[in-house]
Design a protein around this motif. Sequence first.
Motif, PDB file in Angstrom:
ATOM      1  N   LEU A 152      10.570 -23.182  33.200  1.00  9.71           N
ATOM      2  CA  LEU A 152       9.233 -23.640  32.849  1.00  9.71           C
ATOM      3  C   LEU A 152       9.367 -24.879  31.979  1.00  9.71           C
ATOM      4  O   LEU A 152      10.029 -24.850  30.940  1.00  9.71           O
ATOM      5  CB  LEU A 152       8.482 -22.545  32.083  1.00  9.71           C
ATOM      6  N   ARG A 154       7.502 -26.953  29.587  1.00  5.07           N
ATOM      7  CA  ARG A 154       6.298 -26.829  28.759  1.00  5.07           C
ATOM      8  C   ARG A 154       5.701 -28.199  28.492  1.00  5.07           C
ATOM      9  O   ARG A 154       6.411 -29.154  28.191  1.00  5.07           O
ATOM     10  CB  ARG A 154       6.660 -26.116  27.461  1.00  5.07           C
ATOM     11  N   SER A 155       4.379 -28.279  28.636  1.00  9.06           N
ATOM     12  CA  SER A 155       3.639 -29.516  28.392  1.00  9.06           C
ATOM     13  C   SER A 155       4.263 -30.687  29.155  1.00  9.06           C
ATOM     14  O   SER A 155       4.420 -31.781  28.635  1.00  9.06           O
ATOM     15  CB  SER A 155       3.583 -29.807  26.888  1.00  9.06           C
ATOM     16  N   TRP A 156       4.606 -30.462  30.395  1.00  8.77           N
ATOM     17  CA  TRP A 156       5.387 -31.404  31.186  1.00  8.77           C
ATOM     18  C   TRP A 156       4.643 -32.690  31.521  1.00  8.77           C
ATOM     19  O   TRP A 156       5.183 -33.776  31.422  1.00  8.77           O
ATOM     20  CB  TRP A 156       5.865 -30.726  32.465  1.00  8.77           C
ATOM     21  N   ARG A 164      -0.043 -30.109  30.907  1.00  7.53           N
ATOM     22  CA  ARG A 164       0.127 -28.854  31.648  1.00  7.53           C
ATOM     23  C   ARG A 164       1.598 -28.482  31.754  1.00  7.53           C
ATOM     24  O   ARG A 164       2.473 -29.343  31.881  1.00  7.53           O
ATOM     25  CB  ARG A 164      -0.429 -28.999  33.076  1.00  7.53           C
ATOM     26  N   ASP A 165       1.830 -27.185  31.735  1.00 11.24           N
ATOM     27  CA  ASP A 165       3.161 -26.649  32.005  1.00 11.24           C
ATOM     28  C   ASP A 165       3.419 -26.736  33.501  1.00 11.24           C
ATOM     29  O   ASP A 165       2.489 -26.664  34.316  1.00 11.24           O
ATOM     30  CB  ASP A 165       3.252 -25.175  31.600  1.00 11.24           C
TER      31      ASP A 165
END
Length: 174
Positions: A152, A154-156, A164-165
């Motif tokens: 995952l 995170r905060s991509w 958004r992840d």
Amino acid sequence: MPLIETGSIRLRQFAPKDSPLVASVSDDPLIPLITTVPSNPEPAELEAYLARQHGRFSQGWGYSFAIADRDTDDAVGQLSLALRNLSFGRASVGYWIVPAQRRQGRARAALAAITDWALRFDQVHRLELYVEPWNEGSWRTAEACGYEREGLLRSWEWVGDQRRDMYLYSRIAG
């Protein structure tokens, strides 16, 4: 621009006849946020979208294919193969299908076709794709085509007005 055909789908260059398809997803809650599909489906905007798809390869970005039904040649979605990181042996894939054509195996067939095609090139050692965790249909499609979830992020990236992840999926050559 290559033409890739397999099973029930054809990956081909976008054509003017595909404008209604693009217009049909302009009010989708996600597609215009993560692609260059215009949220305003005026003729000039649709024409500009098609022109951008044609210019992707010549600009060094990669390929943008219309996903079409092999029998009718009617477009049902879009698939991209981005080559921005090809010098590192990586390419990335993205796709969308018009809502009325989802859950019919079209995304899976298109992803399998582009994966097989791209991994034939010596320069491509790794294909990546990014999927929001809530998008189970998309990550199941990736998994059905042999992509593995690596984690995952995170905060991509920005989607609309928020970070958004994303799940990171990959498929390795060989």
